[in-house]
Motif scaffolding. Sequence first.
Motif, PDB file in Angstrom:
ATOM      1  N   ALA A  22       0.817  -1.212   0.000  1.00 64.35           N
ATOM      2  CA  ALA A  22       0.000   0.000   0.000  1.00 64.35           C
ATOM      3  C   ALA A  22       0.852   1.263   0.000  1.00 64.35           C
ATOM      4  CB  ALA A  22      -0.933   0.006   1.203  1.00 64.35           C
ATOM      5  N   GLN A  23       2.091   1.165   0.466  1.00 65.12           N
ATOM      6  CA  GLN A  23       2.955   2.334   0.537  1.00 65.12           C
ATOM      7  C   GLN A  23       3.841   2.389  -0.706  1.00 65.12           C
ATOM      8  OE1 GLN A  23       4.962   1.837   4.254  1.00 65.12           O
ATOM      9  NE2 GLN A  23       3.171   2.368   5.454  1.00 65.12           N
ATOM     10  N   VAL A  24       3.253   2.766  -1.811  1.00 60.42           N
ATOM     11  CA  VAL A  24       3.974   2.860  -3.075  1.00 60.42           C
ATOM     12  C   VAL A  24       4.857   4.104  -3.038  1.00 60.42           C
ATOM     13  CG1 VAL A  24       3.719   3.080  -5.563  1.00 60.42           C
ATOM     14  CG2 VAL A  24       2.078   1.737  -4.255  1.00 60.42           C
ATOM     15  N   ALA A  25       6.088   3.949  -3.421  1.00 56.55           N
ATOM     16  CA  ALA A  25       7.030   5.067  -3.381  1.00 56.55           C
ATOM     17  C   ALA A  25       6.941   5.893  -4.659  1.00 56.55           C
ATOM     18  CB  ALA A  25       8.448   4.548  -3.201  1.00 56.55           C
ATOM     19  N   THR A  26       6.874   7.201  -4.492  1.00 58.96           N
ATOM     20  CA  THR A  26       6.931   8.138  -5.617  1.00 58.96           C
ATOM     21  C   THR A  26       7.890   9.256  -5.232  1.00 58.96           C
ATOM     22  OG1 THR A  26       4.971   9.232  -4.747  1.00 58.96           O
ATOM     23  CG2 THR A  26       4.602   7.657  -6.533  1.00 58.96           C
ATOM     24  N   PRO A  27       9.176   8.946  -5.141  1.00 56.48           N
ATOM     25  CA  PRO A  27      10.130   9.942  -4.645  1.00 56.48           C
ATOM     26  C   PRO A  27      10.240  11.176  -5.536  1.00 56.48           C
ATOM     27  CG  PRO A  27      11.278   8.030  -5.504  1.00 56.48           C
ATOM     28  CD  PRO A  27       9.818   7.694  -5.495  1.00 56.48           C
TER      29      PRO A  27
ATOM     30  N   SER B 279      -4.734  19.438  -5.268  1.00 59.07           N
ATOM     31  CA  SER B 279      -5.265  18.598  -6.345  1.00 59.07           C
ATOM     32  C   SER B 279      -4.242  17.551  -6.778  1.00 59.07           C
ATOM     33  CB  SER B 279      -5.658  19.478  -7.531  1.00 59.07           C
ATOM     34  OG  SER B 279      -6.030  18.685  -8.629  1.00 59.07           O
ATOM     35  N   ILE B 280      -2.988  17.946  -6.856  1.00 61.73           N
ATOM     36  CA  ILE B 280      -1.921  17.010  -7.229  1.00 61.73           C
ATOM     37  C   ILE B 280      -1.780  15.923  -6.164  1.00 61.73           C
ATOM     38  CG2 ILE B 280       0.570  16.779  -7.580  1.00 61.73           C
ATOM     39  CD1 ILE B 280       0.412  19.673  -8.826  1.00 61.73           C
ATOM     40  N   ARG B 281      -1.804  16.307  -4.889  1.00 65.52           N
ATOM     41  CA  ARG B 281      -1.701  15.317  -3.816  1.00 65.52           C
ATOM     42  C   ARG B 281      -2.882  14.355  -3.839  1.00 65.52           C
ATOM     43  NH1 ARG B 281       0.004  19.794  -0.910  1.00 65.52           N
ATOM     44  NH2 ARG B 281      -1.996  19.993   0.122  1.00 65.52           N
ATOM     45  N   ARG B 282      -4.071  14.874  -4.117  1.00 63.58           N
ATOM     46  CA  ARG B 282      -5.265  14.031  -4.193  1.00 63.58           C
ATOM     47  C   ARG B 282      -5.131  13.021  -5.340  1.00 63.58           C
ATOM     48  NH1 ARG B 282      -8.741  17.723  -3.232  1.00 63.58           N
ATOM     49  NH2 ARG B 282      -8.767  18.561  -5.328  1.00 63.58           N
ATOM     50  N   THR B 283      -4.641  13.490  -6.486  1.00 60.27           N
ATOM     51  CA  THR B 283      -4.428  12.601  -7.629  1.00 60.27           C
ATOM     52  C   THR B 283      -3.402  11.531  -7.282  1.00 60.27           C
ATOM     53  OG1 THR B 283      -4.941  14.405  -9.165  1.00 60.27           O
ATOM     54  CG2 THR B 283      -3.740  12.517 -10.063  1.00 60.27           C
ATOM     55  N   GLU B 284      -2.347  11.917  -6.589  1.00 58.39           N
ATOM     56  CA  GLU B 284      -1.314  10.961  -6.185  1.00 58.39           C
ATOM     57  C   GLU B 284      -1.890   9.920  -5.218  1.00 58.39           C
ATOM     58  OE1 GLU B 284       3.124  10.886  -4.135  1.00 58.39           O
ATOM     59  OE2 GLU B 284       1.913  12.704  -4.023  1.00 58.39           O
ATOM     60  N   ARG B 285      -2.691  10.353  -4.258  1.00 59.79           N
ATOM     61  CA  ARG B 285      -3.309   9.408  -3.307  1.00 59.79           C
ATOM     62  C   ARG B 285      -4.195   8.401  -4.031  1.00 59.79           C
ATOM     63  NH1 ARG B 285      -4.076  13.732   0.013  1.00 59.79           N
ATOM     64  NH2 ARG B 285      -6.247  13.926  -0.606  1.00 59.79           N
ATOM     65  N   ARG B 286      -4.976   8.889  -4.993  1.00 58.48           N
ATOM     66  CA  ARG B 286      -5.847   7.985  -5.753  1.00 58.48           C
ATOM     67  C   ARG B 286      -5.036   6.988  -6.566  1.00 58.48           C
ATOM     68  NH1 ARG B 286      -9.802  12.737  -7.736  1.00 58.48           N
ATOM     69  NH2 ARG B 286     -11.066  12.864  -5.869  1.00 58.48           N
ATOM     70  N   ALA B 287      -3.929   7.458  -7.115  1.00 54.82           N
ATOM     71  CA  ALA B 287      -3.081   6.570  -7.907  1.00 54.82           C
ATOM     72  C   ALA B 287      -2.462   5.487  -7.029  1.00 54.82           C
ATOM     73  CB  ALA B 287      -1.988   7.376  -8.606  1.00 54.82           C
ATOM     74  N   LYS B 288      -2.124   5.831  -5.798  1.00 46.90           N
ATOM     75  CA  LYS B 288      -1.494   4.877  -4.885  1.00 46.90           C
ATOM     76  C   LYS B 288      -2.504   3.941  -4.221  1.00 46.90           C
ATOM     77  CE  LYS B 288       2.483   7.613  -3.387  1.00 46.90           C
ATOM     78  NZ  LYS B 288       3.111   8.231  -2.211  1.00 46.90           N
ATOM     79  N   ALA B 289      -3.776   4.249  -4.310  1.00 47.51           N
ATOM     80  CA  ALA B 289      -4.799   3.521  -3.563  1.00 47.51           C
ATOM     81  C   ALA B 289      -4.816   2.029  -3.860  1.00 47.51           C
ATOM     82  CB  ALA B 289      -6.173   4.119  -3.837  1.00 47.51           C
TER      83      ALA B 289
ATOM     84  N   GLN C   9      -0.103  11.472 -15.649  1.00 54.05           N
ATOM     85  CA  GLN C   9      -1.146  12.421 -15.252  1.00 54.05           C
ATOM     86  C   GLN C   9      -0.659  13.327 -14.125  1.00 54.05           C
ATOM     87  OE1 GLN C   9      -4.623  10.657 -13.505  1.00 54.05           O
ATOM     88  NE2 GLN C   9      -5.885  12.461 -13.891  1.00 54.05           N
ATOM     89  N   ILE C  10       0.010  12.742 -13.141  1.00 55.99           N
ATOM     90  CA  ILE C  10       0.542  13.535 -12.029  1.00 55.99           C
ATOM     91  C   ILE C  10       1.586  14.519 -12.545  1.00 55.99           C
ATOM     92  CG2 ILE C  10       1.901  13.417  -9.904  1.00 55.99           C
ATOM     93  CD1 ILE C  10       0.547  10.639  -9.444  1.00 55.99           C
ATOM     94  N   GLN C  11       2.485  14.037 -13.402  1.00 55.43           N
ATOM     95  CA  GLN C  11       3.529  14.906 -13.945  1.00 55.43           C
ATOM     96  C   GLN C  11       2.917  16.037 -14.776  1.00 55.43           C
ATOM     97  OE1 GLN C  11       6.389  12.985 -16.482  1.00 55.43           O
ATOM     98  NE2 GLN C  11       7.883  14.607 -16.156  1.00 55.43           N
ATOM     99  N   HIS C  12       1.878  15.740 -15.543  1.00 58.37           N
ATOM    100  CA  HIS C  12       1.215  16.771 -16.339  1.00 58.37           C
ATOM    101  C   HIS C  12       0.633  17.858 -15.434  1.00 58.37           C
ATOM    102  CE1 HIS C  12      -1.079  18.559 -19.600  1.00 58.37           C
ATOM    103  NE2 HIS C  12      -2.157  18.486 -18.842  1.00 58.37           N
ATOM    104  N   LYS C  13      -0.020  17.437 -14.353  1.00 54.93           N
ATOM    105  CA  LYS C  13      -0.577  18.406 -13.401  1.00 54.93           C
ATOM    106  C   LYS C  13       0.528  19.236 -12.757  1.00 54.93           C
ATOM    107  CE  LYS C  13      -4.985  16.943 -11.763  1.00 54.93           C
ATOM    108  NZ  LYS C  13      -5.757  16.643 -10.567  1.00 54.93           N
ATOM    109  N   GLN C  14       1.640  18.583 -12.416  1.00 50.22           N
ATOM    110  CA  GLN C  14       2.760  19.313 -11.814  1.00 50.22           C
ATOM    111  C   GLN C  14       3.349  20.318 -12.807  1.00 50.22           C
ATOM    112  OE1 GLN C  14       5.200  16.017 -10.460  1.00 50.22           O
ATOM    113  NE2 GLN C  14       4.727  16.553  -8.346  1.00 50.22           N
ATOM    114  N   ASN C  15       3.482  19.924 -14.062  1.00 50.73           N
ATOM    115  CA  ASN C  15       4.014  20.836 -15.076  1.00 50.73           C
ATOM    116  C   ASN C  15       3.115  22.056 -15.233  1.00 50.73           C
ATOM    117  OD1 ASN C  15       6.144  19.116 -15.594  1.00 50.73           O
ATOM    118  ND2 ASN C  15       5.216  18.209 -17.409  1.00 50.73           N
ATOM    119  N   ARG C  16       1.811  21.818 -15.304  1.00 48.95           N
ATOM    120  CA  ARG C  16       0.859  22.928 -15.457  1.00 48.95           C
ATOM    121  C   ARG C  16       0.919  23.867 -14.264  1.00 48.95           C
ATOM    122  NH1 ARG C  16      -4.404  20.200 -16.624  1.00 48.95           N
ATOM    123  NH2 ARG C  16      -4.778  20.855 -14.516  1.00 48.95           N
TER     124      ARG C  16
END
Length: 104
Positions: free
Chosen positions: A17-22, A58-68, A79-86
């Motif tokens: 459940a603890q997927v790493a996204t450093p 919004s980015i953190r929420r997207t990341e949480r959903r991706a890790k769920a 998708q996360i990277q696109h949001k971060q770039n924007r």
Amino acid sequence: MVLFAFVAVVGLYQAKAQVATPGVDQREGLQRERIRSGAASGELTRRETAHARRDQRSIRRTERRAKADGEVTRQERAQIQHKQNRASRQLRRNKHDAQVRPGA
């Protein structure tokens, strides 16, 4: 023996459940610092600061959903990277748009 098996299964489940996204986490920290310094220096107005923080939530929420589900797929990372770039581009525009918050 049954207790040991139960503890092992729970441990494996938590590890999955603890997927790493450093990379994502590091970038979030840098963005948070950019927002903080822009607000402190007056480069960001109150509205711009609030918008930038909302983007980061919004980015953190997207990341949480991706890790769920225990795995962040290539598409979810994109998708996360696109949001971060924007958010980064918008933050740069706001910090350099010649608006200065009064009293900062």
